[in-house]
Design a protein around this motif. Structure first.
Motif, PDB file in Angstrom:
ATOM      1  N   TYR A  28       0.854  -1.186   0.000  1.00 28.72           N
ATOM      2  CA  TYR A  28       0.000   0.000   0.000  1.00 28.72           C
ATOM      3  C   TYR A  28       0.889   1.234   0.000  1.00 28.72           C
ATOM      4  CZ  TYR A  28      -4.279  -2.587   1.046  1.00 28.72           C
ATOM      5  OH  TYR A  28      -5.358  -3.430   0.994  1.00 28.72           O
ATOM      6  N   ILE A  29       0.476   2.237  -0.759  1.00 24.77           N
ATOM      7  CA  ILE A  29       1.158   3.529  -0.750  1.00 24.77           C
ATOM      8  C   ILE A  29       0.103   4.630  -0.665  1.00 24.77           C
ATOM      9  CG2 ILE A  29       3.157   2.708  -2.069  1.00 24.77           C
ATOM     10  CD1 ILE A  29       1.927   4.213  -4.516  1.00 24.77           C
ATOM     11  N   ASP A  30       0.519   5.814  -0.253  1.00 26.48           N
ATOM     12  CA  ASP A  30      -0.364   6.977  -0.246  1.00 26.48           C
ATOM     13  C   ASP A  30      -0.148   7.752  -1.533  1.00 26.48           C
ATOM     14  OD1 ASP A  30      -1.502   6.516   2.295  1.00 26.48           O
ATOM     15  OD2 ASP A  30       0.286   7.346   3.258  1.00 26.48           O
ATOM     16  N   THR A  31      -1.273   8.134  -2.186  1.00 27.05           N
ATOM     17  CA  THR A  31      -1.223   8.905  -3.427  1.00 27.05           C
ATOM     18  C   THR A  31      -2.151  10.098  -3.308  1.00 27.05           C
ATOM     19  OG1 THR A  31      -3.064   7.802  -4.555  1.00 27.05           O
ATOM     20  CG2 THR A  31      -0.884   6.733  -4.695  1.00 27.05           C
ATOM     21  N   ASP A  32      -2.199  10.920  -4.344  1.00 25.25           N
ATOM     22  CA  ASP A  32      -3.132  12.045  -4.382  1.00 25.25           C
ATOM     23  C   ASP A  32      -4.580  11.565  -4.334  1.00 25.25           C
ATOM     24  OD1 ASP A  32      -0.939  13.685  -4.645  1.00 25.25           O
ATOM     25  OD2 ASP A  32      -1.164  13.964  -6.814  1.00 25.25           O
ATOM     26  N   LYS A  33      -4.803  10.332  -4.742  1.00 20.95           N
ATOM     27  CA  LYS A  33      -6.144   9.751  -4.747  1.00 20.95           C
ATOM     28  C   LYS A  33      -6.356   8.829  -3.544  1.00 20.95           C
ATOM     29  CE  LYS A  33      -6.604   9.868  -9.735  1.00 20.95           C
ATOM     30  NZ  LYS A  33      -6.792   9.064 -10.951  1.00 20.95           N
ATOM     31  N   GLY A  34      -5.588   9.017  -2.485  1.00 22.82           N
ATOM     32  CA  GLY A  34      -5.727   8.186  -1.293  1.00 22.82           C
ATOM     33  C   GLY A  34      -4.842   6.951  -1.359  1.00 22.82           C
ATOM     34  N   GLN A  35      -5.196   5.979  -0.548  1.00 25.33           N
ATOM     35  CA  GLN A  35      -4.398   4.760  -0.477  1.00 25.33           C
ATOM     36  C   GLN A  35      -4.534   3.982  -1.792  1.00 25.33           C
ATOM     37  OE1 GLN A  35      -5.502   1.621   2.379  1.00 25.33           O
ATOM     38  NE2 GLN A  35      -3.413   1.834   3.163  1.00 25.33           N
ATOM     39  N   ALA A  36      -3.394   3.440  -2.245  1.00 27.79           N
ATOM     40  CA  ALA A  36      -3.371   2.684  -3.495  1.00 27.79           C
ATOM     41  C   ALA A  36      -2.455   1.480  -3.347  1.00 27.79           C
ATOM     42  CB  ALA A  36      -2.890   3.570  -4.642  1.00 27.79           C
ATOM     43  N   ILE A  37      -2.631   0.530  -4.251  1.00 26.90           N
ATOM     44  CA  ILE A  37      -1.804  -0.669  -4.271  1.00 26.90           C
ATOM     45  C   ILE A  37      -0.728  -0.497  -5.337  1.00 26.90           C
ATOM     46  CG2 ILE A  37      -1.761  -3.150  -4.711  1.00 26.90           C
ATOM     47  CD1 ILE A  37      -4.703  -3.200  -3.687  1.00 26.90           C
ATOM     48  N   GLU A  38       0.513  -0.644  -4.905  1.00 28.76           N
ATOM     49  CA  GLU A  38       1.656  -0.562  -5.815  1.00 28.76           C
ATOM     50  C   GLU A  38       2.171  -1.970  -6.077  1.00 28.76           C
ATOM     51  OE1 GLU A  38       5.205   2.391  -5.541  1.00 28.76           O
ATOM     52  OE2 GLU A  38       5.798   0.538  -4.495  1.00 28.76           O
ATOM     53  N   PHE A  39       2.322  -2.312  -7.357  1.00 31.01           N
ATOM     54  CA  PHE A  39       2.842  -3.610  -7.753  1.00 31.01           C
ATOM     55  C   PHE A  39       4.259  -3.474  -8.285  1.00 31.01           C
ATOM     56  CE2 PHE A  39      -1.793  -4.260  -8.610  1.00 31.01           C
ATOM     57  CZ  PHE A  39      -2.005  -5.280  -7.705  1.00 31.01           C
ATOM     58  N   THR A  40       5.109  -4.464  -8.004  1.00 27.68           N
ATOM     59  CA  THR A  40       6.463  -4.528  -8.549  1.00 27.68           C
ATOM     60  C   THR A  40       6.611  -5.876  -9.240  1.00 27.68           C
ATOM     61  OG1 THR A  40       7.300  -3.162  -6.744  1.00 27.68           O
ATOM     62  CG2 THR A  40       8.937  -4.385  -8.030  1.00 27.68           C
ATOM     63  N   THR A  41       7.133  -5.834 -10.467  1.00 27.88           N
ATOM     64  CA  THR A  41       7.315  -7.071 -11.226  1.00 27.88           C
ATOM     65  C   THR A  41       8.696  -7.661 -10.972  1.00 27.88           C
ATOM     66  OG1 THR A  41       8.256  -6.053 -13.198  1.00 27.88           O
ATOM     67  CG2 THR A  41       5.835  -6.157 -13.063  1.00 27.88           C
TER      68      THR A  41
END
Length: 179
Positions: free
Chosen positions: A91-104
């Motif tokens: 989970y990360i914080d973005t301008d649009k609130g909490q978001a899911i960040e994926f890493t390949t």
């Protein structure tokens, strides 16, 4: 063989500007991206992660086929399922609130709801999770990543219906529809 000397990185994204290159097709290369994320060249697994990452950065998808592209060469390769494999999330914080960040596996980083979308595909009761990637390509979520995300499911309402899913960057992703 592919000439990698012609590559120049795009300063902003860290990726070469593959979308601006239009070389002639040079033939097929004995390179297969396996469904488990392994890159196999001439029957042997490529064991240098930096080489796999370099190849992934010059990957191009066109008319249902995959190519490695430089400014002067374009060679076709085979991909069993998806050319990218998501091996981490957070989970990360973005301008649009909490978001899911994926890493390949090849160190691409995308944010669900901003850089990519999520869906399930396959046969009923054997669906696999995917996210969208650059140039119309996709990444499959590793089984461990998907199982971890299942623990994060919440009730969602989407145009496709209601049920359990994920929220990321103010967007809902339905994974288990209500009966």
């Amino acid at each position: 063989m592919l000439d990698l000397n012609a590559l120049e990185k795009d300063k902003k994204s860290g990726l070469p500007p593959v979308h601006t290159w239009h070389p002639e097709f040079c033939g097929d290369m004995d390179l297969v991206v396996k469904a488990n994320g392994d890159w196999i060249h001439d029957g042997d697994k490529i064991k240098r992660p930096k080489m796999v990452t370099l190849f992934s950065h010059i990957l191009w998808y066109e008319n249902g086929e995959y190519f490695l592209v430089t400014p002067v060469e374009k060679v076709r390769i085979q991909v069993e399922d998806a050319p990218f494999l998501v091996t981490k999330w957070r989970y990360i914080d973005t301008d649009k609130g909490q978001a899911i960040e994926f890493t390949t596996l090849t160190d691409d980083v995308v944010v669900l709801g901003e850089d990519c979308e999520l869906w399930l595909a396959g046969e009923e009761h054997a669906e696999r999770p995917y996210i969208s990637m650059r140039y119309g390509m996709k990444a499959m979520l590793h089984r461990n990543v998907f199982y971890q995300l299942v623990e994060e499911l919440v009730a969602v309402s989407t145009p496709q219906g209601n049920g359990m899913g994920l929220m990321s960057a103010e967007q809902a992703y339905l994974l288990i529809p209500d009966e």
